[in-house]
Write a protein that holds these residues in place. Sequence first.
Motif, PDB file in Angstrom:
ATOM      1  N   UNK A   1      41.382 -31.928 -15.350  1.00 22.60           N
ATOM      2  CA  UNK A   1      39.838 -32.317 -14.764  1.00 22.60           C
ATOM      3  C   UNK A   1      38.959 -30.680 -14.415  1.00 22.60           C
ATOM      4  N   UNK A   2      39.104 -29.451 -14.771  1.00 24.21           N
ATOM      5  CA  UNK A   2      38.907 -28.824 -13.995  1.00 24.21           C
ATOM      6  C   UNK A   2      38.324 -27.896 -14.885  1.00 24.21           C
ATOM      7  N   UNK A   3      37.772 -28.245 -15.984  1.00 21.75           N
ATOM      8  CA  UNK A   3      36.472 -27.946 -16.617  1.00 21.75           C
ATOM      9  C   UNK A   3      35.402 -28.448 -16.487  1.00 21.75           C
ATOM     10  N   UNK A   4      34.166 -27.862 -16.850  1.00 15.62           N
ATOM     11  CA  UNK A   4      32.908 -29.298 -15.275  1.00 15.62           C
ATOM     12  C   UNK A   4      32.188 -30.397 -16.149  1.00 15.62           C
ATOM     13  N   UNK A   5      32.352 -30.657 -16.337  1.00 11.84           N
ATOM     14  CA  UNK A   5      31.712 -31.749 -16.743  1.00 11.84           C
ATOM     15  C   UNK A   5      30.820 -32.493 -17.825  1.00 11.84           C
ATOM     16  N   UNK A   6      29.527 -31.156 -17.923  1.00 14.84           N
ATOM     17  CA  UNK A   6      29.019 -30.440 -18.942  1.00 14.84           C
ATOM     18  C   UNK A   6      29.148 -29.827 -19.690  1.00 14.84           C
ATOM     19  N   UNK A   7      30.379 -28.882 -20.053  1.00  9.58           N
ATOM     20  CA  UNK A   7      30.961 -28.165 -20.767  1.00  9.58           C
ATOM     21  C   UNK A   7      32.071 -29.094 -21.752  1.00  9.58           C
ATOM     22  N   UNK A   8      32.651 -30.137 -20.743  1.00  3.55           N
ATOM     23  CA  UNK A   8      33.198 -30.832 -21.260  1.00  3.55           C
ATOM     24  C   UNK A   8      32.793 -31.419 -21.988  1.00  3.55           C
ATOM     25  N   UNK A   9      31.557 -32.130 -21.468  1.00  5.37           N
ATOM     26  CA  UNK A   9      30.439 -33.011 -22.762  1.00  5.37           C
ATOM     27  C   UNK A   9      30.259 -32.144 -23.971  1.00  5.37           C
ATOM     28  N   UNK A  10      29.530 -31.155 -23.727  1.00  7.96           N
ATOM     29  CA  UNK A  10      29.148 -30.862 -24.382  1.00  7.96           C
ATOM     30  C   UNK A  10      30.796 -29.947 -25.927  1.00  7.96           C
ATOM     31  N   UNK A  11      31.596 -30.296 -25.959  1.00  8.93           N
ATOM     32  CA  UNK A  11      32.582 -29.762 -26.424  1.00  8.93           C
ATOM     33  C   UNK A  11      32.608 -31.274 -27.435  1.00  8.93           C
TER      34      UNK A  11
ATOM     35  N   UNK B   1      27.451 -39.123  -8.413  1.00  7.65           N
ATOM     36  CA  UNK B   1      28.592 -39.186  -7.395  1.00  7.65           C
ATOM     37  C   UNK B   1      28.204 -38.360  -6.106  1.00  7.65           C
ATOM     38  N   UNK B   2      27.278 -37.676  -6.800  1.00  2.00           N
ATOM     39  CA  UNK B   2      26.251 -36.213  -6.044  1.00  2.00           C
ATOM     40  C   UNK B   2      26.952 -34.880  -6.305  1.00  2.00           C
ATOM     41  N   UNK B   3      27.463 -34.719  -7.192  1.00  2.00           N
ATOM     42  CA  UNK B   3      27.910 -33.548  -7.396  1.00  2.00           C
ATOM     43  C   UNK B   3      27.058 -32.677  -8.437  1.00  2.00           C
ATOM     44  N   UNK B   4      26.641 -31.518  -8.832  1.00  2.00           N
ATOM     45  CA  UNK B   4      25.939 -31.148  -9.905  1.00  2.00           C
ATOM     46  C   UNK B   4      27.230 -31.373 -11.586  1.00  2.00           C
ATOM     47  N   UNK B   5      26.226 -31.298 -12.629  1.00  2.00           N
ATOM     48  CA  UNK B   5      27.848 -31.815 -13.783  1.00  2.00           C
ATOM     49  C   UNK B   5      28.043 -30.405 -14.517  1.00  2.00           C
ATOM     50  N   UNK B   6      27.092 -29.450 -13.552  1.00  2.00           N
ATOM     51  CA  UNK B   6      27.462 -28.202 -13.795  1.00  2.00           C
ATOM     52  C   UNK B   6      28.121 -27.536 -13.447  1.00  2.00           C
ATOM     53  N   UNK B   7      28.694 -27.869 -12.328  1.00  2.00           N
ATOM     54  CA  UNK B   7      29.979 -27.229 -11.561  1.00  2.00           C
ATOM     55  C   UNK B   7      31.331 -28.224 -11.396  1.00  2.00           C
ATOM     56  N   UNK B   8      31.108 -29.284 -11.008  1.00  2.00           N
ATOM     57  CA  UNK B   8      31.835 -30.410 -11.471  1.00  2.00           C
ATOM     58  C   UNK B   8      32.770 -30.919 -11.867  1.00  2.00           C
ATOM     59  N   UNK B   9      34.214 -31.460 -11.401  1.00  2.00           N
ATOM     60  CA  UNK B   9      35.491 -31.226 -12.402  1.00  2.00           C
ATOM     61  C   UNK B   9      34.474 -32.611 -13.197  1.00  2.00           C
ATOM     62  N   UNK B  10      35.124 -31.902 -14.582  1.00  2.00           N
ATOM     63  CA  UNK B  10      34.903 -33.478 -15.843  1.00  2.00           C
ATOM     64  C   UNK B  10      35.062 -35.071 -14.962  1.00  2.00           C
ATOM     65  N   UNK B  11      35.870 -34.766 -14.367  1.00  2.00           N
ATOM     66  CA  UNK B  11      36.700 -36.247 -14.315  1.00  2.00           C
ATOM     67  C   UNK B  11      35.437 -37.653 -13.719  1.00  2.00           C
ATOM     68  N   UNK B  12      34.300 -36.457 -13.179  1.00  2.53           N
ATOM     69  CA  UNK B  12      32.997 -37.771 -12.834  1.00  2.53           C
ATOM     70  C   UNK B  12      32.448 -37.931 -14.733  1.00  2.53           C
ATOM     71  N   UNK B  13      33.339 -37.821 -15.518  1.00  4.41           N
ATOM     72  CA  UNK B  13      32.261 -38.065 -16.848  1.00  4.41           C
ATOM     73  C   UNK B  13      32.511 -39.904 -17.104  1.00  4.41           C
ATOM     74  N   UNK B  14      33.788 -40.275 -16.293  1.00  2.00           N
ATOM     75  CA  UNK B  14      33.863 -41.117 -16.204  1.00  2.00           C
ATOM     76  C   UNK B  14      33.148 -42.254 -15.071  1.00  2.00           C
ATOM     77  N   UNK B  15      31.474 -41.918 -15.139  1.00  2.00           N
ATOM     78  CA  UNK B  15      30.693 -42.155 -14.212  1.00  2.00           C
ATOM     79  C   UNK B  15      29.782 -42.997 -15.517  1.00  2.00           C
ATOM     80  N   UNK B  16      29.225 -41.602 -17.013  1.00  2.00           N
ATOM     81  CA  UNK B  16      28.736 -42.513 -17.375  1.00  2.00           C
ATOM     82  C   UNK B  16      30.238 -43.751 -18.793  1.00  2.00           C
ATOM     83  N   UNK B  17      30.720 -43.390 -19.018  1.00  2.00           N
ATOM     84  CA  UNK B  17      32.673 -43.660 -20.275  1.00  2.00           C
ATOM     85  C   UNK B  17      32.294 -44.867 -19.103  1.00  2.00           C
ATOM     86  N   UNK B  18      32.760 -45.182 -17.831  1.00  2.00           N
ATOM     87  CA  UNK B  18      32.052 -46.552 -16.945  1.00  2.00           C
ATOM     88  C   UNK B  18      31.494 -48.101 -17.468  1.00  2.00           C
ATOM     89  N   UNK B  19      30.403 -47.094 -17.741  1.00  2.00           N
ATOM     90  CA  UNK B  19      29.150 -47.309 -17.655  1.00  2.00           C
ATOM     91  C   UNK B  19      28.824 -47.492 -19.139  1.00  2.00           C
TER      92      UNK B  19
END
Length: 496
Positions: free
Chosen positions: A165-175, A193-211
Amino acid sequence: MNKYVIIVGAGVGGLATAVKLLSRGYKVVIYEKNNRIGGKVNLIETDKFRFDLTASILMTPKIYKDIFKYVGKDYRKYIKFIELDPLYRAFYYDRTYFDLFRDIGKLTESLEKLSKNDSIGYYNFLSNVYEKYLIADKYFLNNSFIDPLDFFNFTSLQKILKINTFSNAYKHISSYISSEKLRNLIAFQSLYVGISPFDGPNIYNLVPTISQLYGLTHPKGGMYSYIEALEKVIHEFNGKIITNTPVEEIIIENGSAIGIKSKLGIDKADIIVCNADFPYAIKELIKDTTAKGKYTDKKISNMNYSCSTFIMHLALKKKYPKLLVHNIYIGDNFKKNIQSAFVGKLPKIPSLYIYCPTKIDNSISSEDIECINIMVRVPNLLFNNITWNKKTINIMKKRIFYQLSNIDGLSDIQENIIYERVTTPNDMLTKFNSYGGTAFGLSPTILQTNYFRPNIKSPTVDNLYFVGSSVHPGTGISIVLLSSNLVVEEILKNNF
Ligand SMILES: Cc1cc2nc3c(=O)[nH]c(=O)nc-3n(C[C@H](O)[C@H](O)[C@H](O)COP(=O)(O)OP(=O)(O)OC[C@H]3O[C@@H](n4cnc5c(N)ncnc54)[C@H](O)[C@@H]3O)c2cc1C
């Protein structure tokens, strides 16, 4: 048996905990500071309109329904869920728009219009995050981590590495995805979840994925209908909710929580469940310094907190057929403007989330009226540099209306307003005692999640439990409902 439980706060976490404990024979009384229950899941109601105050996106409906199953009730008798498709309409500053469908055929067709590579990339992205979600669900979201060994063991640590989960959400999406439009649409959702996708851990990509995978659901009447459904069950089980009564202190004696103090006097109980925001409660409701444990006032001040939101609630005198229930507007210079909420600045070119339940739900207002909420992420009050007075509110309104004027089909919104209210970070602080006026409580950084997030059971005080956004497993209604599951399990384990 009939042990007596006092719950401090009638937010969704407190209400869900009450429902379950009542069904198992506990006597439960909830003390709520406000006149209306629900906490942040609240309502603005006039004789003509009904607006959800904050939350509007219902993910993982199964978690919502499971509470009714747990207590032997059929949820369909209390609430009607309507599945949405498309899930979102994304408007862009270049006046184009993109619909994110639930239906896989329609989704593929619209993705292919962006590019075939992005279509493949999106499905690969979903598959990658889905695997992480299943691991998180099995090993982290439903485990209370009361014993450190529940977390610090080979399996858990191996699973943490696996979800990487260590890279940020945006980098993960961009890969996976090269279209900037699609990247921004996905990243915007991980902001929930109130955290920036440019800083926050990529686990929060589970929000768009679950939706995408489990869909989005609209509860008829709006999100507050779920609160009304829980309230009904509480009364059926003879639970009691005392409103307009802030708890002033959680009383602790000899290392045990023994009751609460309010304007009504002292009420003694066997168990206290605190649903008031954890950092606020530790600072203000627990007076005994030993009981605070490691959460000293200094530690609470130094923790990381989520952003807040500015919301315009508007009733419009005509219909806006271009709007779906959930709409996102991605403004120019997306990254800089999204980041501003996390560095103490108001966004100059705000990206917007627009909720329009009247698109499909005429129980909310009369048929020819549109009720919408427009939401923008803004800094929490801990930055101490923005005063939410008339001037600030007008600045935000002007910026929002300017962006709307660029969206085909929405450009005349300002001219058609027949009712207007705003909600600011001050409301989060003063109405709900949300520490620092945040929208989502403690920020879910890696060092504030799982074992490192405040626990649902006090490690220092017997018979004291916590439920809500700022404790494990985290923020968002369905996750708070999971936290109520963990609290109830633990109470039953210790008090059968
Ligand atoms: C703008 C916004 C948008 C959101 N959008 C979504 C969304 O679309 N989907 C989603 O799933 N989640 C969303 N969330 C998050 C979700 O609303 C919260 O995670 C959830 O409602 C938190 O519930 P809770 O029970 O933890 O706490 P709260 O709702 O904060 O409830 C705590 C309760 O305790 C009461 N209280 C506080 N102090 C005292 C006291 N001393 N005595 C008695 N009572 C007290 C408060 O008044 C309140 O009723 C959103 C949040 C915000 C702010």
